[in-house]
Design a protein around this motif. Sequence first.
Motif, PDB file in Angstrom:
ATOM      1  N   ASP A 154       0.826  -1.212   0.000  1.00 30.25           N
ATOM      2  CA  ASP A 154       0.000   0.000   0.000  1.00 30.25           C
ATOM      3  C   ASP A 154       0.858   1.259   0.000  1.00 30.25           C
ATOM      4  O   ASP A 154       0.506   2.260  -0.646  1.00 30.25           O
ATOM      5  CB  ASP A 154      -0.926   0.019   1.217  1.00 30.25           C
ATOM      6  N   MET A 155       1.970   1.224   0.712  1.00 31.08           N
ATOM      7  CA  MET A 155       2.874   2.375   0.747  1.00 31.08           C
ATOM      8  C   MET A 155       3.514   2.610  -0.613  1.00 31.08           C
ATOM      9  O   MET A 155       3.637   3.748  -1.072  1.00 31.08           O
ATOM     10  CB  MET A 155       3.945   2.168   1.820  1.00 31.08           C
ATOM     11  N   VAL A 156       3.950   1.515  -1.254  1.00 31.83           N
ATOM     12  CA  VAL A 156       4.527   1.642  -2.594  1.00 31.83           C
ATOM     13  C   VAL A 156       3.507   2.246  -3.544  1.00 31.83           C
ATOM     14  O   VAL A 156       3.808   3.171  -4.309  1.00 31.83           O
ATOM     15  CB  VAL A 156       5.009   0.273  -3.106  1.00 31.83           C
ATOM     16  N   ASP A 157       2.283   1.739  -3.491  1.00 30.61           N
ATOM     17  CA  ASP A 157       1.249   2.209  -4.405  1.00 30.61           C
ATOM     18  C   ASP A 157       0.851   3.661  -4.133  1.00 30.61           C
ATOM     19  O   ASP A 157       0.389   4.368  -5.038  1.00 30.61           O
ATOM     20  CB  ASP A 157       0.011   1.319  -4.307  1.00 30.61           C
ATOM     21  N   ALA A 158       1.014   4.108  -2.889  1.00 33.42           N
ATOM     22  CA  ALA A 158       0.649   5.487  -2.546  1.00 33.42           C
ATOM     23  C   ALA A 158       1.629   6.503  -3.105  1.00 33.42           C
ATOM     24  O   ALA A 158       1.258   7.659  -3.344  1.00 33.42           O
ATOM     25  CB  ALA A 158       0.559   5.639  -1.027  1.00 33.42           C
ATOM     26  N   PHE A 159       2.887   6.081  -3.328  1.00 31.03           N
ATOM     27  CA  PHE A 159       3.915   7.043  -3.696  1.00 31.03           C
ATOM     28  C   PHE A 159       4.654   6.717  -4.985  1.00 31.03           C
ATOM     29  O   PHE A 159       5.662   7.348  -5.289  1.00 31.03           O
ATOM     30  CB  PHE A 159       4.921   7.184  -2.557  1.00 31.03           C
ATOM     31  N   SER A 160       4.187   5.733  -5.743  1.00 34.01           N
ATOM     32  CA  SER A 160       4.907   5.380  -6.957  1.00 34.01           C
ATOM     33  C   SER A 160       3.978   4.794  -8.008  1.00 34.01           C
ATOM     34  O   SER A 160       2.864   4.374  -7.710  1.00 34.01           O
ATOM     35  CB  SER A 160       6.026   4.379  -6.649  1.00 34.01           C
TER      36      SER A 160
ATOM     37  N   VAL B 252       3.041  15.470 -14.023  1.00 39.45           N
ATOM     38  CA  VAL B 252       3.598  14.360 -13.268  1.00 39.45           C
ATOM     39  C   VAL B 252       5.104  14.378 -13.446  1.00 39.45           C
ATOM     40  O   VAL B 252       5.609  14.454 -14.577  1.00 39.45           O
ATOM     41  CB  VAL B 252       3.028  13.004 -13.733  1.00 39.45           C
ATOM     42  N   ILE B 253       5.830  14.343 -12.341  1.00 37.19           N
ATOM     43  CA  ILE B 253       7.290  14.302 -12.358  1.00 37.19           C
ATOM     44  C   ILE B 253       7.701  12.885 -11.985  1.00 37.19           C
ATOM     45  O   ILE B 253       7.375  12.397 -10.902  1.00 37.19           O
ATOM     46  CB  ILE B 253       7.892  15.307 -11.366  1.00 37.19           C
ATOM     47  N   LEU B 254       8.420  12.207 -12.872  1.00 36.02           N
ATOM     48  CA  LEU B 254       8.778  10.811 -12.655  1.00 36.02           C
ATOM     49  C   LEU B 254      10.246  10.681 -12.279  1.00 36.02           C
ATOM     50  O   LEU B 254      11.120  11.236 -12.944  1.00 36.02           O
ATOM     51  CB  LEU B 254       8.489   9.987 -13.912  1.00 36.02           C
ATOM     52  N   SER B 255      10.511   9.935 -11.220  1.00 33.63           N
ATOM     53  CA  SER B 255      11.873   9.662 -10.769  1.00 33.63           C
ATOM     54  C   SER B 255      12.189   8.204 -11.083  1.00 33.63           C
ATOM     55  O   SER B 255      11.499   7.291 -10.627  1.00 33.63           O
ATOM     56  CB  SER B 255      11.992   9.914  -9.264  1.00 33.63           C
ATOM     57  N   PHE B 256      13.251   7.984 -11.864  1.00 33.01           N
ATOM     58  CA  PHE B 256      13.560   6.640 -12.348  1.00 33.01           C
ATOM     59  C   PHE B 256      14.572   5.890 -11.490  1.00 33.01           C
ATOM     60  O   PHE B 256      14.861   4.730 -11.753  1.00 33.01           O
ATOM     61  CB  PHE B 256      14.088   6.711 -13.782  1.00 33.01           C
ATOM     62  N   GLY B 257      15.126   6.535 -10.480  1.00 31.24           N
ATOM     63  CA  GLY B 257      16.083   5.830  -9.645  1.00 31.24           C
ATOM     64  C   GLY B 257      17.464   5.776 -10.279  1.00 31.24           C
ATOM     65  O   GLY B 257      17.688   6.272 -11.393  1.00 31.24           O
ATOM     66  N   PRO B 258      18.411   5.143  -9.580  1.00 30.23           N
ATOM     67  CA  PRO B 258      19.804   5.116 -10.060  1.00 30.23           C
ATOM     68  C   PRO B 258      20.013   4.113 -11.193  1.00 30.23           C
ATOM     69  O   PRO B 258      19.241   3.188 -11.398  1.00 30.23           O
ATOM     70  CB  PRO B 258      20.581   4.687  -8.807  1.00 30.23           C
ATOM     71  N   ALA B 259      21.098   4.328 -11.928  1.00 22.93           N
ATOM     72  CA  ALA B 259      21.613   3.369 -12.913  1.00 22.93           C
ATOM     73  C   ALA B 259      20.665   3.102 -14.077  1.00 22.93           C
ATOM     74  O   ALA B 259      20.722   2.049 -14.695  1.00 22.93           O
ATOM     75  CB  ALA B 259      21.981   2.047 -12.236  1.00 22.93           C
TER      76      ALA B 259
END
Length: 221
Positions: A166-172, A195-202
């Motif tokens: 639920d936490m993952v779905d709330a923020f991603s 919508v601003i998307l953050s793709f993470g490292p690498a």
Amino acid sequence: MSATQNQPEISGTAGDHTRFPLTGARLDFTPPQPIPLYLAARGPRMMSLAGELADGLITHSLSLPFIEHVVERVELGAQRAQAATADTAAPRQPSDCSIAVWLEIFLHDDLAHARDVLRPRCRYMVGGEFDPSMIPLYGLDPAAVMKVRQAVRANDPKAHELITDDMVDAFSICGSVDRAGDRIDALRSAGVSEVILSFGPAISEHEIAEVGEAMLSFLNR
């Protein structure tokens, strides 16, 4: 930016938030067009301030009750600006403040795998500093969120293990392209304009472009 007069002076005492009074600051180039001012906010008063003064608001969460709350606070700020400038020809409108939602993203047809990838990246959004009254609007259990906050404050390397689905779905945005597109559609319908998307490292530029193309093809269907 550069300061042309009155160099910044630091004020405040130990234990206080440090303040930096600054006057005479300016850009060292002339922008080709006015630069919009966005305010990042997670609390209700800052959201209203954005509605009153800013060109845009940057916040978090896909939870629709939360987005409804954001829209209400922006409208309240716009109304406050209208009351203060009742004699102007073009009074402030809620639409003058764009609403942008910043989210982590990982697309994969295996939803469980996508959520597992995003758990570490969501720990600071879940366990960061924000008004606890907002937690129910995210659709989350306050007790579970406070456990994550305590772990993050303690720099617990296993804090991500406390991040629930639920936490993952709330923020991603995670899972298939269809699922991601549906969620962005829901945000747009609720009043989100960016919508601003953050793709993470690498992640490579090619991978980012592939995600962008997939999302655009879905949203333009």
